[in-house]
Write an enzyme that holds these catalytic residues in place. Sequence first.
Site, short mmCIF file in Angstrom:
data_model
loop_
_atom_site.label_atom_id
_atom_site.label_comp_id
_atom_site.label_asym_id
_atom_site.label_seq_id
_atom_site.Cartn_x
_atom_site.Cartn_y
_atom_site.Cartn_z
N LYS A 1 -8.54 6.44 1.54
CA LYS A 1 -7.24 5.91 1.97
C LYS A 1 -6.12 6.72 1.34
O LYS A 1 -5.87 6.64 0.15
CB LYS A 1 -7.12 4.44 1.56
N CYS B 1 0.79 -1.24 0.00
CA CYS B 1 0.00 0.00 0.00
C CYS B 1 0.82 1.29 0.00
O CYS B 1 0.83 2.04 -0.97
CB CYS B 1 -0.95 0.01 1.20
N ASP C 1 -3.35 0.55 -5.93
CA ASP C 1 -1.97 0.56 -5.42
C ASP C 1 -1.24 -0.74 -5.74
O ASP C 1 -0.03 -0.76 -5.93
CB ASP C 1 -1.96 0.84 -3.91
#
Length: 481
Positions: free
Chosen positions: A121, A73, A266
Site C-alpha cells: 500500500k 491513510c 499510518d
Amino acid sequence: MTLILGFLYVFQMFGGCFCHNVTRLNIVMVMSDAFDGRLTFDPGSKVVHLPYINYLRELGSTFLNAYSNSPICCPSRAAMWSGQFVHLTQAWNNYKCLDANASTWMDWLEKSGYLTKMLGKLDYTSGQHSLSNRIEAWTRDVPFLLRQEGRPVTQLVGNASTVRTDSLGPTAGGSTFRSSPYWLKKVRSDFVSVPTWLPMAAMHPVDYYSTFTKNCSGDFTEEEVRRIRAFYYAMCAEADAMLGRVISALRDTQLLQSTVVIFTADHGELAMEHRQFYKMSMFEGSAHVPLLIMGPGLVSGQQVKQLVSLVDVYPTVLDIAGISGAGNLSGHSLCPLLSKHGSFPRRQRPDWVLSEYHGCNVNASSYMLRSGRWKYIAYADGLTVPPQLFDLTQDKEELDDVAIKYPGVRVQLDTLLRSIVDYPAVSKSVHVYNKKQFGAWQQSAGSNYSRVMANLRWHVDWQKDASGNERLIDRWLNDSL
C-alpha cells in the site's frame, strides 16, 4: 476491514560512511494500515500474541508516544514520505495528497546510490478513494447528518488452519472486521475490554457527528463490542505474522545483522472506543501509532517516552544512511534517541507533536497538539467549535474534557498551536477547496447529479428528504467563501 502492510526495502549498492564507520546499512521499513500503537507495549501487548513485534521490542527501541500526523491513510503517508505536516503538503483527504513530483526520502536514498523497492500500500499521492468518500469529505460542512458507513460487524471466515484472510477489497471501507479461528486463538479473550462510552447527549459535537456518520449511534450489546475488538486484535496478529515473514527472510539471507528494521503504521483503529470504529479521530486509539526501530549499533530493549510522529521518519532514515542536505522538514531525526554509542549529535527537538485532519466523517478541521501530559484539540476557526483538553496521565480513556476546568492550560496550548500553524486560515483554505471541488464535480455530473447523490453510501438517510438535502447543499454552495 483489512490490515495491509507496505514493505519498503532499501539496500545499499556501494560501501560508504555510516555513522559508526562501517559499511552502509540496509533499511527495511514495514508500514501497517490501522495498527493501534498501544499494542506494542504493556499493558496493551498482553491482549494479543504478537511475537515479531515483541522481537523488535527486545532487540530495538519502542516509542511509547508516537503519533500519526493525520489519522487517515493517504495524508498520513504523505506526511511520512515528505517529512512535512499536512497543512504544508495540503493533503486534505484520501483523494488529495502529495504532488506526483514531490521529493521523498526514498528519492534521496536513490540519488545517494541505494537500490530501493516499494511494495504494498503506497497511496501517498492519491488513494483508492470512492466517489462517496470524496463527496462526503467535500460536503462535511453542509448541516445534514447522514450515515456514511455500514454498521460495524464481524465476519468469521475459514477455519483453525486459515492463516491468510482474504481482503474485502480496496474500497470496501472499514465496517467489516474479518478474521479466522486461527488468528482469534492468538487473542486473550479475558483481556478484551468493553470501553466506557459517554452518553450521546454528553458528547462533543464533532464526536457526535462522527459517531452518527459512522453508523454507531444505535444500540450495541457488550458481546457485539467485545467481539469487534477481539476480531480487530486477531487482524493485528495476522499483520504481525506478515512482519515476521520479512524478518525471517532477512535472517535466512544473512542480511538481518546489517539491516535497520522499522515498523510503524499510518494510523490506529478505535475498535469501538468512544462509540466509534475506524480512524479519523484524535483519540488515542486512532492517532497513536506503533514505532519500533531495530538495527546494528542501535540500543536494544529501550522504551522511549519522547513524543514523536511520522514526519520524524524522513530525517531519521537519512541520518541512518549518512545523507545530509534535506531541508524544510517538519520532523526531527530519532537517531540521537537510538544510538548505542552516542554517534549522533543531540539536537534539540520540540516537546510537542502535531496531528490534523480535514476529511470525511468529521465536520470540522481538527488539530491535535500533544505536549507533556496534555492533549489539546482545536477545531475549525477556534471560535465556532469548542476545543477539547485531556490530561492523559489522569484520564487514559479520554472521557473527561477539562478545557473549561483549566483555562490557563487551554490558552497556553492554543497559543503554542497557533505558533506552529495558523489553523483558522488552514481551515478556511480547506473550506474553499471543498466547495470548489464539489462545485466542479456537480457541474460535471450534469443531469445525473440528483441520481448519483441519492445512491451514494448515505442513500438510506438521504432519500428520506432528498430535495431538502439538495437545498442544504445549494445554500452551502451559495454562501460566501
